[in-house]
Design an enzyme around this catalytic site. Sequence first.
Site, PDB file in Angstrom:
ATOM      1  N   THR A   1       0.782  -0.917  -0.336  1.00 50.09           N
ATOM      2  CA  THR A   1       0.007   0.173  -0.176  1.00 50.09           C
ATOM      3  C   THR A   1       0.544   1.423  -0.175  1.00 50.09           C
ATOM      4  O   THR A   1       0.581   1.821  -0.823  1.00 50.09           O
ATOM      5  CB  THR A   1      -1.003  -0.169   1.113  1.00 50.09           C
TER       6      THR A   1
ATOM      7  N   THR B   1       1.225  -4.269   4.738  1.00 52.75           N
ATOM      8  CA  THR B   1       1.203  -4.548   5.350  1.00 52.75           C
ATOM      9  C   THR B   1      -0.102  -5.717   6.450  1.00 52.75           C
ATOM     10  O   THR B   1       0.659  -6.121   7.776  1.00 52.75           O
ATOM     11  CB  THR B   1      -0.206  -3.468   5.859  1.00 52.75           C
ATOM     12  N   ASP B   2      -0.330  -6.101   5.125  1.00 48.63           N
ATOM     13  CA  ASP B   2      -0.741  -7.831   5.944  1.00 48.63           C
ATOM     14  C   ASP B   2      -0.288  -8.846   6.067  1.00 48.63           C
ATOM     15  O   ASP B   2      -0.697  -9.773   6.838  1.00 48.63           O
ATOM     16  CB  ASP B   2      -2.009  -8.351   4.077  1.00 48.63           C
TER      17      ASP B   2
ATOM     18  N   GLU C   1       0.212 -28.971  30.950  1.00 44.31           N
ATOM     19  CA  GLU C   1       1.337 -30.292  31.215  1.00 44.31           C
ATOM     20  C   GLU C   1       0.730 -32.098  30.889  1.00 44.31           C
ATOM     21  O   GLU C   1       1.301 -32.765  30.364  1.00 44.31           O
ATOM     22  CB  GLU C   1       1.501 -30.551  32.136  1.00 44.31           C
TER      23      GLU C   1
ATOM     24  N   TYR D   1      -7.890   0.475  -4.357  1.00 47.80           N
ATOM     25  CA  TYR D   1      -6.214   0.630  -5.200  1.00 47.80           C
ATOM     26  C   TYR D   1      -5.460  -0.312  -5.188  1.00 47.80           C
ATOM     27  O   TYR D   1      -5.955  -1.569  -5.255  1.00 47.80           O
ATOM     28  CB  TYR D   1      -5.363   1.770  -4.089  1.00 47.80           C
TER      29      TYR D   1
ATOM     30  N   LYS E   1      -0.701  -7.184  12.674  1.00 45.94           N
ATOM     31  CA  LYS E   1      -1.645  -6.252  12.130  1.00 45.94           C
ATOM     32  C   LYS E   1      -3.497  -6.282  12.655  1.00 45.94           C
ATOM     33  O   LYS E   1      -3.670  -7.929  13.279  1.00 45.94           O
ATOM     34  CB  LYS E   1      -1.827  -6.653  10.753  1.00 45.94           C
TER      35      LYS E   1
END
Length: 328
Positions: free
Chosen positions: A14, A93-94, A284, A27, A166
């Site tokens: 981006t 960013t993904d 455990e 975009y 994110k």
Amino acid sequence: MSAPNLLVLATGGTIAGIAGSATRHDYRPGQIAIEDWLQQVAEFGLSAKLTGKQIANIGSEDIGPPIWTKLHREITAAMADDAIDGIVVTHGTDTAEETAFLLDLTLPATKPVVLVGAMRPADVVGSDGMRNFVNAVWVAGDAGASGRGVLVVMGDRVLGARDVRKVRTRGTDDAFRGFPRGGIALVTPSALEWFGNPWREGEGARFSYSEDLPEVPILYVAAGIEADLVDRILGENAKGIIVAGAGEGNMPDGVRRRLAEYARDGVVVVRASRVDEGLVDREEGEDDANRFVAARALNPQKSRILLKLLLSEGVSDLETIQAAFDNP
């Protein structure tokens, strides 16, 4: 003090995206070449000397081993070059947290390595890319960034690769957070303040980098899933699987029993959580009986990266694997 020499490795995302309208939501990522980006940056008169190299120009949903390999090679060479003081990686960013964590585990903590991206493309109202980038340049050129491993700069925060996540699909202020640690510094184009001292001074890479990382699927737990889903996801050759469990890594009993069968046959089963924040501690009695590993603070996608590296080095001992998750 002389201006730092920084290498900028561009992968797209981006931060290099174009919408074609100042108010458009959709975009195209990865449209601005690094040469054009650095020409824009030059207008700000930063003291750092920037050299750019285009590794890719794609959305980060398409980033994987081929791009990781190119990045690792370029950063390794830059760390060996006395003329380079730090490295900035522009990234979508993904999947930034996965790339950052992989690099953090496979690079020495000597020179600063900083990933940076944007939540809004370059030509829309309120674009955050240039501010984030200028902040990243400041961090990568600061001597205090060394010894902290790979860092991610977003929204005036500096986050460690182990912690960064994110957490929002939109917005710029808190789209990224850190867990279990929050931000390790605050940065603006005019100030940088570290919280605490470096914790990895002098450390080498924790894992060797492999160009042939094994596939590790993620099983996402949802109400009502059946045990045969495990068979379909694992296939015949998988050596490990991450469970994105409900709550503290929980799963339906039938799924648990089927995974325990695979674990007894040597498949490494790691219990993580689909919940955004929270520890998955080792139980455990039950985990010992099932031969499961607890992911602790790592989310499913980071657990996958760590298990890939462990398996690529031939690690199969569950105590060793659990110790790696306890202190990644």
